[in-house]
Design a protein around this motif. Structure first.
Motif, PDB file in Angstrom:
ATOM      1  N   GLY A 198     102.253  18.368 -11.583  1.00 18.07           N
ATOM      2  CA  GLY A 198     101.297  19.152 -12.348  1.00 18.07           C
ATOM      3  C   GLY A 198     100.753  20.338 -11.584  1.00 18.07           C
ATOM      4  O   GLY A 198     101.486  21.091 -10.933  1.00 18.07           O
ATOM      5  N   ILE A 199      99.417  20.520 -11.626  1.00 12.94           N
ATOM      6  CA  ILE A 199      98.764  21.663 -11.014  1.00 12.94           C
ATOM      7  C   ILE A 199      98.909  21.643  -9.494  1.00 12.94           C
ATOM      8  O   ILE A 199      99.024  22.695  -8.856  1.00 12.94           O
ATOM      9  CB  ILE A 199      97.268  21.713 -11.417  1.00 12.94           C
ATOM     10  N   GLN A 200      98.936  20.425  -8.888  1.00 12.71           N
ATOM     11  CA  GLN A 200      99.125  20.341  -7.446  1.00 12.71           C
ATOM     12  C   GLN A 200     100.498  20.873  -7.053  1.00 12.71           C
ATOM     13  O   GLN A 200     100.640  21.605  -6.074  1.00 12.71           O
ATOM     14  CB  GLN A 200      98.983  18.891  -6.966  1.00 12.71           C
ATOM     15  N   ASN A 201     101.517  20.531  -7.824  1.00 14.39           N
ATOM     16  CA  ASN A 201     102.864  21.016  -7.553  1.00 14.39           C
ATOM     17  C   ASN A 201     102.929  22.531  -7.673  1.00 14.39           C
ATOM     18  O   ASN A 201     103.559  23.215  -6.844  1.00 14.39           O
ATOM     19  CB  ASN A 201     103.840  20.358  -8.529  1.00 14.39           C
ATOM     20  N   LEU A 202     102.276  23.080  -8.694  1.00 13.12           N
ATOM     21  CA  LEU A 202     102.274  24.522  -8.905  1.00 13.12           C
ATOM     22  C   LEU A 202     101.588  25.246  -7.752  1.00 13.12           C
ATOM     23  O   LEU A 202     102.106  26.256  -7.238  1.00 13.12           O
ATOM     24  CB  LEU A 202     101.570  24.849 -10.225  1.00 13.12           C
ATOM     25  N   MET A 203     100.444  24.743  -7.309  1.00 10.61           N
ATOM     26  CA  MET A 203      99.707  25.399  -6.238  1.00 10.61           C
ATOM     27  C   MET A 203     100.427  25.268  -4.897  1.00 10.61           C
ATOM     28  O   MET A 203     100.400  26.200  -4.079  1.00 10.61           O
ATOM     29  CB  MET A 203      98.295  24.824  -6.141  1.00 10.61           C
ATOM     30  N   GLU A 204     101.084  24.146  -4.670  1.00  8.54           N
ATOM     31  CA  GLU A 204     101.852  23.994  -3.434  1.00  8.54           C
ATOM     32  C   GLU A 204     103.055  24.933  -3.426  1.00  8.54           C
ATOM     33  O   GLU A 204     103.414  25.486  -2.381  1.00  8.54           O
ATOM     34  CB  GLU A 204     102.293  22.542  -3.264  1.00  8.54           C
ATOM     35  N   PHE A 205     103.672  25.116  -4.583  1.00  9.45           N
ATOM     36  CA  PHE A 205     104.777  26.070  -4.681  1.00  9.45           C
ATOM     37  C   PHE A 205     104.281  27.495  -4.400  1.00  9.45           C
ATOM     38  O   PHE A 205     104.929  28.256  -3.676  1.00  9.45           O
ATOM     39  CB  PHE A 205     105.398  26.008  -6.077  1.00  9.45           C
ATOM     40  N   ALA A 206     103.106  27.842  -4.953  1.00  4.57           N
ATOM     41  CA  ALA A 206     102.535  29.172  -4.714  1.00  4.57           C
ATOM     42  C   ALA A 206     102.218  29.365  -3.235  1.00  4.57           C
ATOM     43  O   ALA A 206     102.498  30.437  -2.666  1.00  4.57           O
ATOM     44  CB  ALA A 206     101.274  29.363  -5.559  1.00  4.57           C
ATOM     45  N   THR A 258      89.495  29.535  -8.792  1.00  2.90           N
ATOM     46  CA  THR A 258      88.665  28.488  -8.178  1.00  2.90           C
ATOM     47  C   THR A 258      88.896  27.142  -8.859  1.00  2.90           C
ATOM     48  O   THR A 258      89.043  26.107  -8.194  1.00  2.90           O
ATOM     49  CB  THR A 258      87.179  28.867  -8.262  1.00  2.90           C
ATOM     50  N   LEU A 259      88.920  27.159 -10.194  1.00  6.30           N
ATOM     51  CA  LEU A 259      89.151  25.922 -10.944  1.00  6.30           C
ATOM     52  C   LEU A 259      90.529  25.340 -10.634  1.00  6.30           C
ATOM     53  O   LEU A 259      90.666  24.115 -10.448  1.00  6.30           O
ATOM     54  CB  LEU A 259      89.018  26.205 -12.445  1.00  6.30           C
ATOM     55  N   ALA A 260      91.547  26.192 -10.575  1.00  8.12           N
ATOM     56  CA  ALA A 260      92.902  25.719 -10.257  1.00  8.12           C
ATOM     57  C   ALA A 260      92.947  25.093  -8.862  1.00  8.12           C
ATOM     58  O   ALA A 260      93.594  24.062  -8.654  1.00  8.12           O
ATOM     59  CB  ALA A 260      93.900  26.872 -10.358  1.00  8.12           C
ATOM     60  N   SER A 261      92.233  25.709  -7.902  1.00  6.71           N
ATOM     61  CA  SER A 261      92.202  25.168  -6.538  1.00  6.71           C
ATOM     62  C   SER A 261      91.511  23.810  -6.495  1.00  6.71           C
ATOM     63  O   SER A 261      91.972  22.887  -5.807  1.00  6.71           O
ATOM     64  CB  SER A 261      91.481  26.149  -5.606  1.00  6.71           C
ATOM     65  N   ILE A 262      90.405  23.681  -7.233  1.00  9.11           N
ATOM     66  CA  ILE A 262      89.673  22.407  -7.261  1.00  9.11           C
ATOM     67  C   ILE A 262      90.524  21.316  -7.894  1.00  9.11           C
ATOM     68  O   ILE A 262      90.613  20.185  -7.377  1.00  9.11           O
ATOM     69  CB  ILE A 262      88.343  22.579  -8.017  1.00  9.11           C
ATOM     70  N   LEU A 263      91.162  21.627  -9.021  1.00  9.34           N
ATOM     71  CA  LEU A 263      91.993  20.635  -9.698  1.00  9.34           C
ATOM     72  C   LEU A 263      93.190  20.224  -8.846  1.00  9.34           C
ATOM     73  O   LEU A 263      93.594  19.063  -8.845  1.00  9.34           O
ATOM     74  CB  LEU A 263      92.481  21.192 -11.042  1.00  9.34           C
ATOM     75  N   ALA A 264      93.756  21.186  -8.108  1.00  7.78           N
ATOM     76  CA  ALA A 264      94.943  20.895  -7.296  1.00  7.78           C
ATOM     77  C   ALA A 264      94.611  20.061  -6.072  1.00  7.78           C
ATOM     78  O   ALA A 264      95.459  19.307  -5.576  1.00  7.78           O
ATOM     79  CB  ALA A 264      95.613  22.198  -6.874  1.00  7.78           C
ATOM     80  N   SER A 265      93.382  20.182  -5.566  1.00  9.67           N
ATOM     81  CA  SER A 265      93.029  19.494  -4.323  1.00  9.67           C
ATOM     82  C   SER A 265      92.108  18.291  -4.527  1.00  9.67           C
ATOM     83  O   SER A 265      91.759  17.613  -3.558  1.00  9.67           O
ATOM     84  CB  SER A 265      92.349  20.484  -3.366  1.00  9.67           C
ATOM     85  N   SER A 266      91.694  18.032  -5.764  1.00  6.06           N
ATOM     86  CA  SER A 266      90.754  16.929  -6.001  1.00  6.06           C
ATOM     87  C   SER A 266      91.412  15.558  -5.901  1.00  6.06           C
ATOM     88  O   SER A 266      90.774  14.584  -5.523  1.00  6.06           O
ATOM     89  CB  SER A 266      90.105  17.091  -7.379  1.00  6.06           C
ATOM     90  N   ARG A 298     101.042  12.210  -2.503  1.00  8.46           N
ATOM     91  CA  ARG A 298     102.162  12.439  -1.593  1.00  8.46           C
ATOM     92  C   ARG A 298     103.318  13.105  -2.320  1.00  8.46           C
ATOM     93  O   ARG A 298     104.016  13.937  -1.750  1.00  8.46           O
ATOM     94  CB  ARG A 298     102.617  11.111  -0.973  1.00  8.46           C
ATOM     95  N   ILE A 299     103.544  12.711  -3.566  1.00  4.52           N
ATOM     96  CA  ILE A 299     104.572  13.358  -4.388  1.00  4.52           C
ATOM     97  C   ILE A 299     103.825  14.209  -5.422  1.00  4.52           C
ATOM     98  O   ILE A 299     103.288  13.680  -6.401  1.00  4.52           O
ATOM     99  CB  ILE A 299     105.478  12.323  -5.076  1.00  4.52           C
ATOM    100  N   PRO A 300     103.740  15.537  -5.201  1.00  5.03           N
ATOM    101  CA  PRO A 300     102.908  16.374  -6.064  1.00  5.03           C
ATOM    102  C   PRO A 300     103.473  16.498  -7.474  1.00  5.03           C
ATOM    103  O   PRO A 300     104.685  16.404  -7.695  1.00  5.03           O
ATOM    104  CB  PRO A 300     102.925  17.734  -5.352  1.00  5.03           C
TER     105      PRO A 300
END
Length: 251
Positions: A62-70, A46-54, A58-60
């Motif tokens: 950190g955590i956004q890049n990791l979650m988009e890759f997943a 849940t924390l990873a999702s919040i941090l990735a989407s907060s 446009r160019i991901p």
């Protein structure tokens, strides 16, 4: 294995294999260890999702890049197993299975649960408990029953008497044993990995356990991938239209 553990009964008693923490709520007995570690895994996701989407960029990075890759990885997995036309509604379910199992498996190796002392038992990866893996297997069974029934209606149950009617009991048994075999494989691998690492840490506490721990992380990731891939394959199989395939094959 039992003889080996008995031989080292004094030092290995700290592993507390078979001891559990239970919560009694009325007549209901809950497995406290599994709830605690499962909530921890859910909290991490849940924390990873919040941090990735907060703060989406446009160019991901950190955590956004990791979650988009997943997400892209899970989307491709579902597409390959279920089919391009019907995979989209099942991405959340397959993704939840994969991420929960993956983080659960790795938590057992990376999080120092053993430092937290409980009145009974000890904390470990949720997937090292058979209750968790069987629950995941039953969810998988319900998912592909729903997938087949939602697409084919009552015609879905016609597959149970194909090619001959006496196949009915065997196909019903097969539908439940397929995901259950996944659950026992996942449970056995994670529990065995934790026991091996625990034994090595007690016997040779310095550098020898490190390669085994690294191998455990790799196999834990593979176990999550296998479970999610086969769950998607079962869902795709349930929605598969054999009549259309035969018609296309005739052409």
């Amino acid at each position: 294995m039992l003889n080996f553990l008995n031989f080292y009964s004094l030092p290995l008693a700290e592993l507390e294999v078979g001891k559990h923490l239970y919560w009694q709520i009325g007549n209901l007995k809950l497995h406290g260890q599994v709830f605690l570690t499962s909530w921890f895994v859910i909290g991490v996701l849940t924390l990873a999702s919040i941090l990735a989407s907060s703060n989406v960029k446009r160019i991901p990075s950190g955590i956004q890049n990791l979650m988009e890759f997943a997400l892209e990885f899970i989307r491709d997995l579902a597409k390959n197993q279920i089919g391009e036309k019907e995979y989209r509604p099942w991405v959340p379910f397959i993704g939840t299975l994969f991420l929960f199992i993956f983080v659960s498996n790795w938590s057992g190796a990376l999080v120092p649960f053993k430092l937290i002392h409980l009145p009974e038992g000890e904390l470990a990866a949720p997937t090292s408990d058979i209750n968790t893996t069987v629950a995941l297997a039953l969810l998988t069974s319900l998912a592909y029953f729903y997938a087949g029934f939602s697409k084919k209606g009552l015609g879905y149950f016609g597959n149970y008497v194909q090619p001959v009617s006496f196949m009915l009991p065997f196909k019903i048994i097969e539908d439940f044993t397929k995901p259950l075999s996944l659950s026992f494989r996942l449970f056995g691998n994670i529990l065995a990995d934790e026991l091996v690492v625990g034994v090595l840490v007690l016997l040779v506490p310095l550098f020898v356990p490190l390669p085994v721990m690294a191998l455990g992380l790799f196999t834990s990731a593979i176990q999550a991938l296998i479970f999610a891939t086969l769950a998607a394959a079962y869902i795709g199989e349930a929605m598969e239209d054999h009549h259309e395939e035969e018609h296309e094959g005739s052409h």
